[in-house]
Design a protein around this motif. Structure first.
Motif, PDB file in Angstrom:
ATOM      1  N   MET A 147      10.947  12.269   4.128  1.00  0.00           N
ATOM      2  CA  MET A 147      10.797  13.717   4.051  1.00  0.00           C
ATOM      3  C   MET A 147      11.680  14.390   5.119  1.00  0.00           C
ATOM      4  O   MET A 147      11.559  14.083   6.299  1.00  0.00           O
ATOM      5  N   ASN A 148      12.560  15.279   4.672  1.00  0.00           N
ATOM      6  CA  ASN A 148      13.424  15.996   5.610  1.00  0.00           C
ATOM      7  C   ASN A 148      12.775  17.335   5.951  1.00  0.00           C
ATOM      8  O   ASN A 148      12.725  18.247   5.107  1.00  0.00           O
ATOM      9  N   LEU A 149      12.255  17.454   7.176  1.00  0.00           N
ATOM     10  CA  LEU A 149      11.556  18.673   7.578  1.00  0.00           C
ATOM     11  C   LEU A 149      12.456  19.896   7.513  1.00  0.00           C
ATOM     12  O   LEU A 149      11.990  21.017   7.288  1.00  0.00           O
ATOM     13  N   ALA A 150      13.757  19.700   7.721  1.00  0.00           N
ATOM     14  CA  ALA A 150      14.690  20.825   7.726  1.00  0.00           C
ATOM     15  C   ALA A 150      14.808  21.496   6.352  1.00  0.00           C
ATOM     16  O   ALA A 150      15.346  22.601   6.253  1.00  0.00           O
ATOM     17  N   ASN A 151      14.300  20.830   5.295  1.00  0.00           N
ATOM     18  CA  ASN A 151      14.340  21.409   3.952  1.00  0.00           C
ATOM     19  C   ASN A 151      13.045  22.151   3.604  1.00  0.00           C
ATOM     20  O   ASN A 151      12.945  22.705   2.501  1.00  0.00           O
ATOM     21  N   ASN A 152      12.082  22.129   4.515  1.00  0.00           N
ATOM     22  CA  ASN A 152      10.818  22.812   4.250  1.00  0.00           C
ATOM     23  C   ASN A 152      11.077  24.309   4.051  1.00  0.00           C
ATOM     24  O   ASN A 152      11.760  24.957   4.851  1.00  0.00           O
ATOM     25  N   GLU A 153      10.524  24.860   2.987  1.00  0.00           N
ATOM     26  CA  GLU A 153      10.781  26.258   2.633  1.00  0.00           C
ATOM     27  C   GLU A 153      10.322  27.226   3.732  1.00  0.00           C
ATOM     28  O   GLU A 153      11.016  28.207   4.049  1.00  0.00           O
ATOM     29  N   PHE A 154       9.163  26.946   4.318  1.00  0.00           N
ATOM     30  CA  PHE A 154       8.650  27.830   5.373  1.00  0.00           C
ATOM     31  C   PHE A 154       9.547  27.747   6.611  1.00  0.00           C
ATOM     32  O   PHE A 154       9.800  28.754   7.264  1.00  0.00           O
ATOM     33  N   TYR A 155      10.033  26.547   6.908  1.00  0.00           N
ATOM     34  CA  TYR A 155      10.948  26.382   8.037  1.00  0.00           C
ATOM     35  C   TYR A 155      12.186  27.255   7.861  1.00  0.00           C
ATOM     36  O   TYR A 155      12.655  27.902   8.806  1.00  0.00           O
ATOM     37  N   LEU A 156      12.736  27.291   6.660  1.00  0.00           N
ATOM     38  CA  LEU A 156      13.938  28.087   6.408  1.00  0.00           C
ATOM     39  C   LEU A 156      13.661  29.574   6.647  1.00  0.00           C
ATOM     40  O   LEU A 156      14.521  30.299   7.173  1.00  0.00           O
ATOM     41  N   LYS A 157      12.452  30.030   6.305  1.00  0.00           N
ATOM     42  CA  LYS A 157      12.088  31.431   6.540  1.00  0.00           C
ATOM     43  C   LYS A 157      11.962  31.721   8.035  1.00  0.00           C
ATOM     44  O   LYS A 157      12.421  32.759   8.516  1.00  0.00           O
ATOM     45  N   ILE A 158      11.327  30.799   8.770  1.00  0.00           N
ATOM     46  CA  ILE A 158      11.160  31.014  10.211  1.00  0.00           C
ATOM     47  C   ILE A 158      12.500  30.887  10.934  1.00  0.00           C
ATOM     48  O   ILE A 158      12.767  31.601  11.903  1.00  0.00           O
ATOM     49  N   GLN A 159      13.353  30.013  10.437  1.00  0.00           N
ATOM     50  CA  GLN A 159      14.693  29.884  11.009  1.00  0.00           C
ATOM     51  C   GLN A 159      15.468  31.195  10.839  1.00  0.00           C
ATOM     52  O   GLN A 159      16.154  31.654  11.760  1.00  0.00           O
ATOM     53  N   GLU A 160      15.308  31.815   9.692  1.00  0.00           N
ATOM     54  CA  GLU A 160      15.972  33.106   9.447  1.00  0.00           C
ATOM     55  C   GLU A 160      15.425  34.184  10.382  1.00  0.00           C
ATOM     56  O   GLU A 160      16.183  34.971  10.956  1.00  0.00           O
ATOM     57  N   LEU A 161      14.095  34.196  10.553  1.00  0.00           N
ATOM     58  CA  LEU A 161      13.474  35.155  11.471  1.00  0.00           C
ATOM     59  C   LEU A 161      13.959  34.927  12.895  1.00  0.00           C
ATOM     60  O   LEU A 161      14.271  35.885  13.622  1.00  0.00           O
ATOM     61  N   ALA A 162      14.043  33.658  13.298  1.00  0.00           N
ATOM     62  CA  ALA A 162      14.520  33.319  14.646  1.00  0.00           C
ATOM     63  C   ALA A 162      15.949  33.817  14.848  1.00  0.00           C
ATOM     64  O   ALA A 162      16.280  34.379  15.900  1.00  0.00           O
ATOM     65  N   ASN A 163      16.796  33.633  13.853  1.00  0.00           N
ATOM     66  CA  ASN A 163      18.182  34.092  13.961  1.00  0.00           C
ATOM     67  C   ASN A 163      18.256  35.600  14.149  1.00  0.00           C
ATOM     68  O   ASN A 163      19.065  36.107  14.940  1.00  0.00           O
ATOM     69  N   ILE A 164      17.410  36.315  13.430  1.00  0.00           N
ATOM     70  CA  ILE A 164      17.370  37.782  13.555  1.00  0.00           C
ATOM     71  C   ILE A 164      16.986  38.187  14.976  1.00  0.00           C
ATOM     72  O   ILE A 164      17.528  39.141  15.541  1.00  0.00           O
ATOM     73  N   LYS A 165      16.060  37.419  15.578  1.00  0.00           N
ATOM     74  CA  LYS A 165      15.575  37.712  16.928  1.00  0.00           C
ATOM     75  C   LYS A 165      16.471  37.124  18.011  1.00  0.00           C
ATOM     76  O   LYS A 165      16.191  37.275  19.196  1.00  0.00           O
ATOM     77  N   GLY A 166      17.536  36.423  17.616  1.00  0.00           N
ATOM     78  CA  GLY A 166      18.463  35.854  18.589  1.00  0.00           C
ATOM     79  C   GLY A 166      18.051  34.504  19.139  1.00  0.00           C
ATOM     80  O   GLY A 166      18.509  34.110  20.219  1.00  0.00           O
ATOM     81  N   TYR A 167      17.204  33.769  18.400  1.00  0.00           N
ATOM     82  CA  TYR A 167      16.760  32.444  18.811  1.00  0.00           C
ATOM     83  C   TYR A 167      17.236  31.396  17.814  1.00  0.00           C
ATOM     84  O   TYR A 167      17.526  31.707  16.651  1.00  0.00           O
ATOM     85  N   SER A 168      17.310  30.172  18.271  1.00  0.00           N
ATOM     86  CA  SER A 168      17.571  29.036  17.381  1.00  0.00           C
ATOM     87  C   SER A 168      16.359  28.115  17.429  1.00  0.00           C
ATOM     88  O   SER A 168      15.577  28.154  18.385  1.00  0.00           O
ATOM     89  N   ILE A 169      16.193  27.283  16.401  1.00  0.00           N
ATOM     90  CA  ILE A 169      15.079  26.326  16.344  1.00  0.00           C
ATOM     91  C   ILE A 169      15.642  24.918  16.301  1.00  0.00           C
ATOM     92  O   ILE A 169      16.530  24.610  15.498  1.00  0.00           O
ATOM     93  N   THR A 170      15.128  24.069  17.181  1.00  0.00           N
ATOM     94  CA  THR A 170      15.536  22.669  17.243  1.00  0.00           C
ATOM     95  C   THR A 170      14.337  21.785  16.935  1.00  0.00           C
ATOM     96  O   THR A 170      13.242  22.018  17.473  1.00  0.00           O
ATOM     97  N   ILE A 171      14.515  20.787  16.076  1.00  0.00           N
ATOM     98  CA  ILE A 171      13.440  19.844  15.740  1.00  0.00           C
ATOM     99  C   ILE A 171      13.732  18.522  16.436  1.00  0.00           C
ATOM    100  O   ILE A 171      14.823  17.960  16.288  1.00  0.00           O
ATOM    101  N   THR A 172      12.762  18.036  17.211  1.00  0.00           N
ATOM    102  CA  THR A 172      12.926  16.750  17.896  1.00  0.00           C
ATOM    103  C   THR A 172      11.751  15.838  17.575  1.00  0.00           C
ATOM    104  O   THR A 172      10.732  16.281  17.043  1.00  0.00           O
TER     105      THR A 172
END
Length: 294
Positions: A1-26
């Motif tokens: 399972m690739n977490l980076a393909n999770n639909e909710f993750y993509l939405k939060i990643q977009e929100l983070a970009n708007i706010k000037g943040y990036s998201i890293t998965i470790t």
């Protein structure tokens, strides 16, 4: 399972970009038996990164991932966090209580959001409930009782249908923890928006300090040790900072601690290497709230 393909993750990643943040998965690496969670999220304010750590081999890793993403969503939408000062040394107890106070505020909204999205780490919830069942047989005082009450509330939030059939003798068996759990639940119940959540957090901080002092003689100064940023109203944003905020006098510190006059809670920390005391005072006198707390 690739977490980076999770639909909710993509939405939060977009929100983070708007706010000037990036998201890293470790990959989450446990530090041992005393680990307080299976996954984690961390906000790096300087690098403007949200780092989410997930155990890659866990059977419920996607649900755990969504859990941490909702924490990120709350942060990005302006819900309050409890911040530390870089010049104080925090005890394990202080860090634990601060984490619990913040988490319980967020979890008030987080678990309903998980259910709305169709996720729930049910196996972990069942394990947690079994842990709480054992804990309520132990009568503690001070911080230990506070932690136990937070755990009971966490079990309540995770799955109330299973929680409500908890040992019916709990109230009589451990009245101290039971009453504190009920008190916390009531205080957090207003946390439906950022401003009310901050009010709830400050109320719980006060309750924790009073309980530790009364039951174990422990003095906790969390209004000084921790910073809880303000959530100003539209009216307050247009006022000069000095109307609501003042510089707190904390001995043997080089940074400048800004306190809210109305609740005496530290709400911002300005670097003493960057600003002089006079510069900070001028800032409070001359800047509007929206300029200092954007």
């Amino acid at each position: 399972m690739n977490l980076a393909n999770n639909e909710f993750y993509l939405k939060i990643q977009e929100l983070a970009n708007i706010k000037g943040y990036s998201i890293t998965i470790t990959d989450f690496i446990s530090s041992g038996e005393n680990e307080r969670g299976l996954a984690s999220h961390y906000v790096d304010y300087q690098q403007r990164k949200i780092i989410i750590s997930i155990p890659q081999d866990h059977s419920e890793k996607e649900a755990l991932f969504v859990h941490e993403l909702i924490h990120a969503e709350l942060f990005l939408n302006g819900y309050p966090r409890i911040l530390r000062s870089p010049e104080f040394k925090y005890s394990e107890q202080d860090n634990m209580l601060a984490d619990e106070i913040e988490n319980m505020a967020h979890h008030f909204l987080l678990y309903p959001r998980m259910r709305e999205l169709g996720y729930m780490h049910s196996k972990e919830n069942d394990k947690f409930l079994e842990k709480v069942k054992k804990e309520i047989d132990i009568v503690n005082k001070g911080p230990a009782a506070i932690e136990a009450a937070f755990n009971v509330l966490e079990a309540d939030y995770r799955d109330y249908e299973k929680f409500k059939v908890l040992d019916p003798s709990f109230e009589k068996k451990n009245p101290q923890v039971y009453s504190l759990y009920r008190r916390f639940k009531r205080l957090y119940s207003i946390s439906n928006n950022p401003s009310n959540m901050r009010r709830a957090i400050l109320s719980v901080i006060k309750e924790v300090q009073n309980k530790a002092k009364k039951e174990a003689g422990i003095t906790l100064n969390y209004n000084f040790l921790f910073s809880v940023p303000p959530i100003p109203t539209d009216y307050e944003k247009e006022q000069f900072c000095s109307k609501f905020y003042t510089i707190g006098k904390i001995p043997n510190t080089k940074h400048h601690y800004i306190f809210d006059k109305r609740d005496n809670q530290c709400c911002n920390i300005l670097n003493g290497n960057t600003y002089s005391l006079q510069e900070v005072q001028n800032m409070l006198n001359e800047k509007k709230v929206k300029e200092l707390f954007n």
